[in-house]
Design a protein around this motif. Sequence first.
Motif, PDB file in Angstrom:
ATOM      1  N   CYS A   1       0.798  -1.284  -0.042  1.00  0.00           N
ATOM      2  CA  CYS A   1       0.120  -0.007   0.141  1.00  0.00           C
ATOM      3  C   CYS A   1       0.856   1.359   0.133  1.00  0.00           C
ATOM      4  O   CYS A   1       2.007   0.980   0.110  1.00  0.00           O
ATOM      5  CB  CYS A   1      -0.919  -0.071   1.153  1.00  0.00           C
ATOM      6  N   HIS A   2       0.347   2.506   0.018  1.00  0.00           N
ATOM      7  CA  HIS A   2       1.160   3.672   0.074  1.00  0.00           C
ATOM      8  C   HIS A   2       1.907   4.021   1.180  1.00  0.00           C
ATOM      9  O   HIS A   2       3.038   4.332   1.079  1.00  0.00           O
ATOM     10  CB  HIS A   2       0.146   4.843  -0.179  1.00  0.00           C
ATOM     11  N   CYS A   3       1.362   3.709   2.366  1.00  0.00           N
ATOM     12  CA  CYS A   3       1.858   4.135   3.673  1.00  0.00           C
ATOM     13  C   CYS A   3       3.033   2.991   4.037  1.00  0.00           C
ATOM     14  O   CYS A   3       3.532   3.022   4.920  1.00  0.00           O
ATOM     15  CB  CYS A   3       1.018   4.439   4.856  1.00  0.00           C
ATOM     16  N   GLY A   4       2.804   1.734   3.497  1.00  0.00           N
ATOM     17  CA  GLY A   4       3.820   0.630   3.564  1.00  0.00           C
ATOM     18  C   GLY A   4       3.529  -0.357   4.772  1.00  0.00           C
ATOM     19  O   GLY A   4       4.283  -1.187   4.871  1.00  0.00           O
ATOM     20  N   ALA A   5       2.273  -0.044   5.205  1.00  0.00           N
ATOM     21  CA  ALA A   5       1.856  -1.080   6.374  1.00  0.00           C
ATOM     22  C   ALA A   5       1.646  -2.336   5.809  1.00  0.00           C
ATOM     23  O   ALA A   5       1.692  -3.343   6.615  1.00  0.00           O
ATOM     24  CB  ALA A   5       0.610  -0.467   7.076  1.00  0.00           C
TER      25      ALA A   5
ATOM     26  N   CYS B   1      -5.915  -0.832   2.759  1.00  0.00           N
ATOM     27  CA  CYS B   1      -5.059  -0.332   4.068  1.00  0.00           C
ATOM     28  C   CYS B   1      -5.928   0.659   4.676  1.00  0.00           C
ATOM     29  O   CYS B   1      -6.480   1.727   4.219  1.00  0.00           O
ATOM     30  CB  CYS B   1      -3.926   0.325   3.609  1.00  0.00           C
TER      31      CYS B   1
ATOM     32  N   THR C   1      -5.458   2.891   6.981  1.00  0.00           N
ATOM     33  CA  THR C   1      -4.554   4.189   6.934  1.00  0.00           C
ATOM     34  C   THR C   1      -4.510   5.085   5.718  1.00  0.00           C
ATOM     35  O   THR C   1      -4.968   6.199   5.585  1.00  0.00           O
ATOM     36  CB  THR C   1      -3.148   3.952   7.705  1.00  0.00           C
ATOM     37  N   CYS C   2      -3.958   4.275   4.489  1.00  0.00           N
ATOM     38  CA  CYS C   2      -3.960   5.018   3.347  1.00  0.00           C
ATOM     39  C   CYS C   2      -4.890   4.762   2.435  1.00  0.00           C
ATOM     40  O   CYS C   2      -4.852   5.386   1.176  1.00  0.00           O
ATOM     41  CB  CYS C   2      -2.363   4.873   2.747  1.00  0.00           C
TER      42      CYS C   2
HETATM   43 ZN    ZN Z   1      -1.207   2.022   3.973  1.00  0.00          ZN
END
Ligand code: ZN
Length: 139
Positions: A9-13, A78, A80-81
């Motif tokens: 994902c974009h935030c890396g989680a 995700c 978050t992002c």
């Molecule tokens: Zn994310």
Amino acid sequence: MLKIYTGSCHCGAVRFEAGIDLAQGTNKCNCSICSKSRAWFSFVPGQALRLLQGAEAQTEYRWTPPGKPEPFLHFFFCRTCGVRTYASGDHPSFGGLFYAIAIAALDEVDADELAAAPVQYIDGRHNRFDQAPEDTRLL
Ligand SMILES: [Zn+2]
């Protein structure tokens, strides 16, 4: 050729890896959810996906198209992002458990390799998964 790709994902989680044969094609569909999310995906069998990190970081949206058994599809993203990573379903007509991997979430894919992958257009809006829509311009 079947290769292992990593995605995130974009935030890396969330991180995953998936075995995909891009030469088998990628898909763009005009159904209501694919249109809203500009989905671009490849189908892989259930054993081809491995979630490496972030099971707790993901959440899912479930959607059952009219006339299909419930719950039909699970769209993971995700929390978050908001980036979509893959969707899953489990149906005999698809050979059991399958994933639709979000091509846009893959990391470090060779641009030439991806551009050479054939795109199959699907008329999901009219429940015709075996044919392309009349108008593919915006997919
Ligand atoms: Zn994310």
